[in-house]
Design a protein around this motif. Sequence first.
Motif, short mmCIF file in Angstrom:
data_model
loop_
_atom_site.label_atom_id
_atom_site.label_comp_id
_atom_site.label_asym_id
_atom_site.label_seq_id
_atom_site.Cartn_x
_atom_site.Cartn_y
_atom_site.Cartn_z
N ARG A 1 -1.75 -4.51 -11.93
CA ARG A 1 -3.16 -4.21 -11.66
C ARG A 1 -3.83 -3.75 -12.96
N ARG B 1 1.78 6.49 -7.12
CA ARG B 1 0.74 7.41 -7.59
C ARG B 1 1.17 8.85 -7.42
N GLU C 1 0.82 -1.21 0.00
CA GLU C 1 0.00 0.00 0.00
C GLU C 1 0.85 1.26 0.00
N LEU D 1 1.46 -0.08 -11.40
CA LEU D 1 2.50 -0.73 -10.61
C LEU D 1 2.63 -2.19 -11.05
N GLU E 1 2.29 1.65 -3.51
CA GLU E 1 1.27 2.14 -4.45
C GLU E 1 1.04 3.64 -4.27
N ARG E 2 1.00 4.09 -3.04
CA ARG E 2 0.78 5.52 -2.78
C ARG E 2 1.95 6.36 -3.29
N TYR F 1 -4.33 -7.66 -8.49
CA TYR F 1 -3.33 -7.77 -9.54
C TYR F 1 -3.61 -8.99 -10.42
#
Length: 311
Positions: A310, A73, A66, A80, A69-70, A122
């Motif tokens: 993803r 972004r 997580e 990703l 991913e943040r 994913y």
Amino acid sequence: MTELVRQFADDPYRAHVPLGAFDGDALVGIAELEWERDDQARTAYLEMLGVVPERRREGIGSALLERAERIARDAGRPTLVLAADHPADAGSDGDEVLHAPQGDATIPAGDPPARFAVARGYALGQLDRVSVLDAAARADEFRSRLDGLAASARYRVRTWVDHAPDDLLDSLAVAHERMSVDAPSGAIDYELERWDADRVRDDERRTAAMGRTTLTAAAVAPDDTVAGFTVLSLPAGSPAVEQWDTIVLAAHRGHRLGMRLKLENLVLLEATDATRERVYTWNADENEHMLAINIDLGFRPFALESVWQRP
């Protein structure tokens, strides 16, 4: 540790973000996030994600993913890609399996890395075969095989250790750039890496700072440009060797240059460091041509690597 420190040092071409999960002073999980420093790039790659065995199933891996991913972004890289390893013989008859969009290999759907990726949205985009070659004391055999490759005689092969010849730098950069997008990629969004002569030299310096020795064999076309190349990377203090990039540019295929380049570099390997015992290589399961070359050389299955994205 030297490799990691040098890898995360300031890189003008690729961003590196190491992540760690700590319980007090104890490191219990790690991740490594990378992306191209290119305004047009939209993909980040999670090159490493791991949790110490005794601390798994506590949400540590999920927290690291997580956070990655943040960060991706926020850096303008909304896509990703992540990877995981699996035994070559994982699964048994009757197991539910997952297929990549291309190729014939499968992995058990119940493997922990597969369950982890699927549960977080994913999709399996590619499977790579990891293979190993016993290379010790085989230089005479490799030289003998080279003698039978006269079909590619119009191409010269040049080899070097660590530092590419100045006269090949520009065309070698072109070949590196094509490697980033020409290799089979399944359903994964691998993006163009922009290479020039400066990036080739920077890559050499960075690799040497990691303590590695790099062996390269390049096919040179009649117009004195690089038609293809292959790279062996020798980690310090190890009997193992890693096969890195191998490419023959589209206009020069059909001359058995892939086999010739690999044989030339294996001969160079023994001349450079005869203590090295094994060569490991990674190939897309759908890359039938390169897999056939490796099988012919004597590579055998070692593991599988799954690559996820993803949707």
